[in-house]
Every structure is written in structure tokens, then in C-alpha cells.
Write a protein that holds these residues in place. Structure first.
Motif, short mmCIF file in Angstrom:
data_model
loop_
_atom_site.label_atom_id
_atom_site.label_comp_id
_atom_site.label_asym_id
_atom_site.label_seq_id
_atom_site.Cartn_x
_atom_site.Cartn_y
_atom_site.Cartn_z
N HIS A 219 0.82 -1.22 0.00
CA HIS A 219 0.00 0.00 0.00
C HIS A 219 0.85 1.27 0.00
CE1 HIS A 219 0.48 1.18 4.29
NE2 HIS A 219 0.64 -0.11 4.50
N LYS A 220 2.05 1.17 0.55
CA LYS A 220 2.92 2.36 0.58
C LYS A 220 3.41 2.74 -0.81
CE LYS A 220 4.53 1.30 5.26
NZ LYS A 220 5.70 0.90 6.09
N ASP A 221 3.36 1.80 -1.75
CA ASP A 221 3.86 2.07 -3.10
C ASP A 221 2.79 2.61 -4.04
OD1 ASP A 221 6.40 1.17 -2.43
OD2 ASP A 221 5.93 -0.92 -2.93
N ILE A 222 1.57 2.74 -3.55
CA ILE A 222 0.51 3.31 -4.40
C ILE A 222 0.78 4.79 -4.62
CG2 ILE A 222 -1.94 3.92 -4.47
CD1 ILE A 222 -2.55 1.32 -3.07
N ASP A 223 0.75 5.19 -5.87
CA ASP A 223 1.00 6.57 -6.27
C ASP A 223 -0.34 7.25 -6.50
OD1 ASP A 223 1.77 8.98 -7.34
OD2 ASP A 223 3.06 8.12 -8.91
N ILE A 224 -0.68 8.23 -5.66
CA ILE A 224 -1.98 8.89 -5.81
C ILE A 224 -1.85 10.21 -6.57
CG2 ILE A 224 -3.01 7.81 -3.79
CD1 ILE A 224 -2.48 10.38 -2.22
N SER A 225 -0.74 10.41 -7.27
CA SER A 225 -0.67 11.54 -8.19
C SER A 225 -1.37 11.14 -9.49
CB SER A 225 0.80 11.91 -8.47
OG SER A 225 1.45 10.86 -9.17
N PRO A 226 -1.84 12.11 -10.27
CA PRO A 226 -2.61 11.78 -11.47
C PRO A 226 -1.78 11.03 -12.51
CG PRO A 226 -2.91 14.09 -10.86
CD PRO A 226 -1.78 13.57 -10.03
N ALA A 227 -2.46 10.13 -13.23
CA ALA A 227 -1.82 9.48 -14.38
C ALA A 227 -1.77 10.45 -15.54
CB ALA A 227 -2.60 8.23 -14.77
N THR A 228 -2.85 11.22 -15.74
CA THR A 228 -2.91 12.26 -16.77
C THR A 228 -3.60 13.48 -16.19
OG1 THR A 228 -5.02 11.42 -17.64
CG2 THR A 228 -2.99 10.63 -18.69
N SER A 229 -3.20 14.65 -16.66
CA SER A 229 -3.82 15.90 -16.21
C SER A 229 -4.04 16.80 -17.41
CB SER A 229 -2.92 16.63 -15.20
OG SER A 229 -2.71 15.84 -14.06
N GLY A 230 -5.23 17.33 -17.51
CA GLY A 230 -5.56 18.27 -18.57
C GLY A 230 -6.82 18.98 -18.14
N ILE A 231 -7.86 18.92 -18.95
CA ILE A 231 -9.14 19.45 -18.54
C ILE A 231 -9.67 18.64 -17.35
CG2 ILE A 231 -11.54 19.80 -19.26
CD1 ILE A 231 -10.42 20.42 -22.06
N LEU A 232 -9.47 17.31 -17.41
CA LEU A 232 -9.78 16.43 -16.29
C LEU A 232 -8.51 15.70 -15.88
CD1 LEU A 232 -13.12 14.80 -17.53
CD2 LEU A 232 -12.89 16.68 -15.90
N VAL A 233 -8.48 15.18 -14.66
CA VAL A 233 -7.33 14.37 -14.23
C VAL A 233 -7.82 12.95 -13.98
CG1 VAL A 233 -6.08 16.32 -13.23
CG2 VAL A 233 -7.64 15.01 -11.81
N GLN A 234 -6.95 12.00 -14.22
CA GLN A 234 -7.31 10.59 -14.10
C GLN A 234 -6.35 9.88 -13.14
OE1 GLN A 234 -9.90 8.97 -15.46
NE2 GLN A 234 -10.66 10.81 -16.49
N PRO A 235 -6.89 8.94 -12.33
CA PRO A 235 -6.01 8.20 -11.40
C PRO A 235 -5.23 7.11 -12.13
CG PRO A 235 -8.26 7.39 -11.23
CD PRO A 235 -8.30 8.55 -12.20
N ARG A 236 -4.20 6.63 -11.47
CA ARG A 236 -3.44 5.51 -12.01
C ARG A 236 -4.24 4.21 -11.81
NH1 ARG A 236 1.71 7.48 -12.84
NH2 ARG A 236 1.96 9.56 -11.91
N MET A 237 -3.90 3.21 -12.61
CA MET A 237 -4.64 1.95 -12.57
C MET A 237 -3.97 0.98 -11.60
SD MET A 237 -7.29 1.87 -14.55
CE MET A 237 -8.04 2.58 -16.01
N TYR A 238 -4.75 0.47 -10.65
CA TYR A 238 -4.29 -0.56 -9.73
C TYR A 238 -5.38 -1.61 -9.59
CZ TYR A 238 -0.62 2.70 -8.22
OH TYR A 238 0.45 3.55 -8.19
N LYS A 239 -4.96 -2.81 -9.22
CA LYS A 239 -5.93 -3.85 -8.89
C LYS A 239 -6.03 -3.99 -7.38
CE LYS A 239 -5.85 -6.66 -13.07
NZ LYS A 239 -5.69 -8.03 -13.64
N PHE A 240 -7.25 -4.30 -6.92
CA PHE A 240 -7.49 -4.40 -5.48
C PHE A 240 -8.18 -5.71 -5.12
CE2 PHE A 240 -7.68 0.17 -6.54
CZ PHE A 240 -6.66 0.64 -5.73
N TRP A 241 -8.01 -6.10 -3.87
CA TRP A 241 -8.81 -7.15 -3.27
C TRP A 241 -9.92 -6.48 -2.48
CZ3 TRP A 241 -3.41 -8.75 -2.34
CH2 TRP A 241 -3.05 -9.90 -3.06
N ALA A 242 -11.13 -7.01 -2.60
CA ALA A 242 -12.24 -6.57 -1.75
C ALA A 242 -12.59 -7.74 -0.84
CB ALA A 242 -13.43 -6.16 -2.60
#
Length: 495
Positions: free
Chosen positions: A469-492
Motif C-alpha cells: 500500500h505504501k507504493d501506491i502513487d496517488i498523483s494523477p496518471a494524466t492531467s488536462g481538462i480532467l485528471v485521471q487516477p493511475r490503474m491498480y488492482k485491489f482485493w475486496a
């Protein structure tokens, strides 16, 4: 501007070949008395001073040199930048009408041609916004009826996630489907199963369009549309996917025309058709097919993408900070328990959860430059004369991330929205929905969705990441008119 990107390098090279010809054909005299800004190159403007991956950061950096009000050039056209809380407040709220126009960037103009509630101006915009707000309220926005629909959809989302059987998965598609079904029920009068192939194609189209809006290709298109129309790139796919969405929505509108009953409107489309019928002899009516299609597209896109992206980002942040995720769950147990569904009435009793949601919106800064504004007339503003029709950028990021407004602006800190007693506190600097006359018309719906979906998910699951979890990067993957998060897989993991 990052020229190490092959796509950007190719596009700039192609542009350079055509610059001189286009410049000679399209000289445009400067009008007004604009605020000063960085020196601009002929035709190219300030493009080489913009980071195509994060243009809002470039604009904030320029404000450090040129102040809270300055001018940059996008190709041949100037843009006045409003930076910081006081400038934004004066421009968007105190002088709200003056800055209430919608500037049509070339990409938006190509798609909308100035029709629809999001990209219209003047009397057209006033009528469409008034109609849209009243109709959305009539069909439940902010009311118990839409709350129940969100609760039901949240339960279906939980079921869909349980069906993953605690295997790693990407949240993108199920969350986008769930949120989209809410606006679909209001606008189209129906919801879709998450496995519906047509619906999944629509969700993919929306994802491509949203990512495209932040691509260097589309940003270059907004600077040099006549040239970019002849060049390949992601902008071409974005326009094609938009055309596909329009085709789908046109079919839905035609189906409504064949079945609607004036006395029993089922949804937004029916309500619009009733107004079209009532004003069919008015040559100046704004209730026409073009405005219907584009307004439905505007609501469908905005109602799907912004809330679903915020939810995906919220889960990602809570996985990165498991102690915050657990603290929300403790508040859920205390206020709601495990035997009933979360309700909007619970929010006032859950200040920590409310603070986390607000902090998610502040940190992700989903539309850092807002949607482009425009001056409605020649206006005097802070000693400058800004001509009618000037492109205006309200730099929301400069408020949401301002060191003068937040204790730790660059860190995720829910305490920004809590007082010393742990009660929720509002902030005038929270401009995630923008401000003034062009403020997001779906704000109340989005607030309900974010609270009900998030609390229902956290009541049912513990979310963990495949990576540390410490390696998750919560900075945007792309930024322009909108910003998008990076892609990760999760366990629920079911609670």
C-alpha cells in the motif's frame, strides 16, 4: 512541454511544417488592455512554457512571477488566468455574470457547436440550465426518491464486487457502471446490467473521451485545430467515440419520441420533448433537437465520469492509508451498524467520513483549470480591459492547493475539514464544484452519490492492494481538462 514523448515530438514536427502558411492566413489583431504575462511566440503562443502532462502546474508556476491575474497565449488566442482565492472570488462570484460565458475550445466546439446546457451561452444557456435544474429536481435530485435509487444501485455494486470472489480486480468498470446507472435512470428512464455489452461499450467510450481530454494530442488540437484535423492521434479516436455516444443517445431520443405521453413524463428526455411540443410554433425556441441531444450527452458524460472517477480515487487513497479506511469503518459501525443501508441522514452524524470525502475531492483536484469560461462583454477588471469573448481560466487548483488556505495543501489530511472538537467544518476554499453561475448543476446529486456509494462499499468490504500500500502513487496518471487516477488492482475482502 515534454519533447521526449514520441507522440508530442511527431505532432510538433508536423505542426512546424505548416506554421508559416497558417500564420500568414490567420493574423489577428490584439484588442483590449489585457493583464501582462509571459512573452509569447508568434502563432505558437506560450506552448513551450506549458507542461502538456500537467498544464495547471505550469499556470500556477507562472502566477508566482506574473501574479494572480495574467495572460497566456494558446496559439493565436489569449487566455486570462484567475489564480488564487481572492481573484477567483472576485471574478466568479462578485463579478459572476461578467465571467459566466462558456468559451468553446476547438475540441468542444467540434463536438457541440455551442448547443447543450454545458457549452451554450446567453439566453440559450439560461433557458437550458433553468430547465435542467428544475427537471433534475422533479426526477429526484436531492430528494428521497433518488436516494433510494442510489442505495439500490450501491447494493447491486456490492453484489457485483462479491462475485469477484475476493480475486484482484480493477474498480474502473463496475464503479463507472454503477454511477452511470443513476444518471441513466434520470435522463433515459432506465438502468443497465453491468454485463450488458452495449452498456460496457458506452463506458469504454466515456473512458476514452475522458482520457483523451487530457492527452497532448487534444491539447495541441485546441491550439491548432485546422492543422490537427489533418493529423492522426488520440484526438481522432476521441471524436469518433463521441460520435458513437451521440448515435446511441439519438436512438434513445427517437424511441422516446415514439412512445412518450405528455401527461406522464418518464425522464429528462420526455420533459424536454414536452417543451418542444409546446414551443413548436416559436421560431426562437431553444427546445430543439440539437439542444436535446447535446444536453443529454452533457448530463450523461458528467453524471457518469466525475463521480465515478472520484470514487475510484477515494478507494485508492483509502487503500494507501488503511488507518483512515479503518477509522471510517469505525464511524460506520457506530452510526449505521451492519444491518441497514447507509442513508443521507447519517452524513451529519459522520463528520470524519464527510471530511475524508471532501479531502479526496480537494486533493485529486479533478478539474484543475475548471471548464473554460468566457467574458460576456468588454469588462474592466483590476485595472485591465478584457474584451468580450475572451478565454478565461479559473485556476481551481490554485485555491484547492493554496498554502494560504490549507495547513498541509500537498498532503492528504482530513483534518482540513474538522474543527478542534472533531466536528465537520466547511471551507470557502473548497471549490471542487467550481463557483459562481457556472457551478456544477449536479452538485447535490454528486454529494449524495459519493457518500452513499463509499459508505456502502466500506460497510461491506476491506479494500487492499495487490502491491504494498505504501507504493501506491496517488498523483494523477494524466492531467488536462480532467485528471485521471493511475490503474491498480485491489482485493475486496468481505467484512
Amino acid at each position: 512541454m515534454d519533447l521526449s514523448n514520441p507522440e508530442t515530438t511527431l505532432l510538433v514536427a508536423c505542426l512546424s511544417v505548416l506554421l508559416i502558411v497558417w500564420f500568414l492566413k490567420n493574423k489577428q489583431p490584439q484588442k483590449g488592455r489585457l493583464p501582462p504575462g509571459p512573452p509569447a511566440l508568434p502563432l505558437l503562443g506560450n506552448i513551450f512554457q506549458m507542461d502538456m502532462k500537467a498544464p495547471h502546474k505550469s499556470l500556477i508556476k507562472l502566477s508566482e512571477q506574473y501574479g494572480p491575474l495574467y495572460t497566456v497565449w494558446f496559439g493565436r488566442f489569449p487566455a486570462v488566468v484567475l489564480c488564487g482565492f481572492e481573484t477567483m472570488k472576485e471574478g466568479l462570484i462578485e463579478r459572476g455574470y461578467d465571467f459566466s460565458g462558456r468559451y468553446l475550445l476547438p475540441a468542444f466546439k467540434k463536438v457541440s457547436n455551442g448547443y447543450g446546457v454545458a457549452f451554450s451561452n446567453g439566453e440559450r444557456w439560461k433557458q437550458l440550465r433553468r430547465f435542467s435544474l428544475s427537471t433534475l429536481r422533479n426526477f429526484g435530485m436531492g430528494k428521497r426518491s433518488i436516494e433510494e435509487r442510489i442505495q439500490e444501485e450501491a447494493t447491486l455494486l456490492v453484489t457485483a464486487i462479491r462475485n469477484k470472489k475476493e480475486m484482484p480486480f480493477n474498480l474502473d468498470t463496475p464503479v463507472r457502471c454503477a454511477v452511470s446507472n443513476i444518471i441513466c435512470s434520470i435522463v433515459l428512464g432506465e438502468r443497465f446490467e453491468y454485463e450488458d455489452e452495449t452498456f460496457l461499450t458506452l463506458m469504454e467510450n466515456i473512458a476514452v473521451i475522458s482520457n483523451g481530454l487530457s492527452s497532448p494530442s487534444v491539447q495541441l488540437y485546441n491550439n491548432f485545430p485546422k492543422i490537427m484535423d489533418f493529423l492522426p492521434g488520440p484526438h481522432k479516436r476521441m471524436f469518433k467515440n463521441t460520435a458513437d455516444l451521440k448515435h446511441f443517445l439519438n436512438k434513445k431520443i427517437q424511441s422516446h419520441k415514439e412512445t412518450f405521453q405528455k401527461e406522464f413524463p418518464r425522464d429528462y428526455i420526455d420533459s424536454f420533448l414536452i417543451n418542444m411540443e409546446e414551443e413548436k410554433h416559436n421560431p426562437d425556441s431553444e427546445f430543439v433537437d440539437e439542444n436535446l441531444l447535446m444536453s443529454v450527452l452533457n448530463l450523461f458524460m458528467a453524471g457518469t465520469e466525475t463521480s465515478s472517477t472520484t470514487l475510484r480515487w477515494a478507494i485508492q487513497i483509502l487503500v494507501k492509508y488503511p488507518q483512515i479506511q479503518e477509522k471510517i469503518y469505525e464511524e460506520i459501525c457506530e452510526v449505521i451498524g451492519s444491518s441497514r443501508r447507509p442513508a443521507i441522514a447519517d452524513r451529519v452524524k459522520m463528520p470524519y467520513t464527510d471530511a475524508v470525502i471532501h479531502e479526496v475531492q480537494r486533493v485529486i483536484d479533478i478539474a484543475p483549470m475548471s471548464i473554460p469560461h468566457m467574458t460576456m462583454s468588454d469588462i474592466e477588471f483590476r485595472g485591465y480591459l478584457i474584451p468580450q469573448g475572451t478565454f478565461v481560466i479559473p485556476l481551481l487548483s490554485s485555491v484547492l492547493k493554496a498554502t494560504s488556505q490549507w495547513e498541509t495543501p500537498d498532503s492528504f489530511n482530513p483534518n482540513h475539514f474538522l474543527d478542534e472538537n472533531g466536528n465537520f467544518k466547511k471551507s470557502d476554499s473548497f471549490v471542487a464544484f467550481s463557483a459562481g453561475k457556472r457551478m456544477c448543476l449536479g452538485e447535490s446529486l454528486a454529494r449524495m452519490e459519493l457518500f452513499l456509494f463509499l459508505t456502502t462499499l466500506l460497510q461491506s468490504f476491506v479494500f487492499n492492494s495487490v502491491i504494498d500500500h505504501k507504493d501506491i502513487d496517488i498523483s494523477p496518471a494524466t492531467s488536462g481538462i480532467l485528471v485521471q487516477p493511475r490503474m491498480y488492482k485491489f482485493w475486496a475482502i468481505s467484512r
